[in-house]
Design an enzyme around this catalytic site. Sequence first.
Site, PDB file in Angstrom:
ATOM      1  N   SER A 196       0.838  -1.193   0.000  1.00 46.03           N
ATOM      2  CA  SER A 196       0.000   0.000   0.000  1.00 46.03           C
ATOM      3  C   SER A 196       0.872   1.243   0.000  1.00 46.03           C
ATOM      4  CB  SER A 196      -0.917   0.017   1.228  1.00 46.03           C
ATOM      5  OG  SER A 196      -1.606   1.248   1.325  1.00 46.03           O
ATOM      6  N   TYR A 211      -3.145  -0.760   9.842  1.00 49.05           N
ATOM      7  CA  TYR A 211      -3.155  -1.174   8.443  1.00 49.05           C
ATOM      8  C   TYR A 211      -1.849  -0.784   7.764  1.00 49.05           C
ATOM      9  CZ  TYR A 211      -4.416  -1.364   3.509  1.00 49.05           C
ATOM     10  OH  TYR A 211      -4.423  -1.630   2.162  1.00 49.05           O
TER      11      TYR A 211
END
Length: 334
Positions: A196, A211
């Site tokens: 990400s 996350y």
Amino acid sequence: MASSLRQEPAASPAWFASLAILGALYVAPFVFRLFAHLALYLRRPKDLRRRYGAWAVVTGPTSGIGRSVALELARRGLNLVLLDLNAANLLEIAETIRSRHGVKTKTVLFDLSSVATPQGDEAMARLREAVEGLDVGVLVNNAGVARPGARYLHEADVEAWVRMIKVNLWAVTEVTAAVLPGMVERSRGAVVNMGSASSEAIPSFPLYTMYAATKRYVAQFSRSLYVEYRSKGIDVQCQAPFYVATRMVSRLSETSRLALLLFAPAPDAYARAAVRWIGHGPPLCAPNVSHQLLWCLAAVLPVPVHDWLRLRHNLRHRDLFHGPSSARAVPKIK
């Protein structure tokens, strides 16, 4: 006679020339990355089946990026081993792949949050059995958990954080360890881990802290495996996208409509770029052109500005997802 003399232009100050050189040096890496990215589209696409093997393993293939990547790999002629926690969804995507592209499929029912439990050990055994004897050339660790999101760390249950860690971090490690031995034996293969930009292009990602932290592990895991296994004919890559227009980010459109319209590709468009990028470039990459542009823009902003903007933006996500009342627990920034 004096009027016929031409005035020589004044020499540029030394400080201006120095700034120009520094600016050029600063911009050059980003320009190089963009040109390298665009040059990829001028090359003939790599034959993944011939280069790596006849089969691919994809985790989380029933929706979003994973579904689109699985379909794109099948379009390229690869047979697929599909891992997911929902049996009905697995059967649906397997049938869709077979009917559209005529390749073989296998399904493995696997709740990746069950790793390091007896149920997880049984599922891992089923995965090893499924890939036994197959020419598995590509592994795509796509499955991931983004919830709980838009939360302060103390606001979510510990069990929810543990589930995220197991899926995003632990399962990626175990699935990779299960598939790599066959690649080493055949001296070829490609491992693609879905990271990400929240952990790589952006200095901090508040309210999505866990996350981003798990995805930072994925990036470092991939970088190190790339060094370990490239001499064995295995390409390891972490693809770090910004937003893709999946259900995971659909609710963000209320606060980020223009940004998502301009910079969030549809899953199928992203998958075409992602699959094309396999085996090319550095171990960390952003396959989509619009994401490359965002990466370059993100590098320009000072870290304090990043932190301020991201916290402000993610607090709006918190209000959107959990209601304005949740904001009373912790004061908003001004």
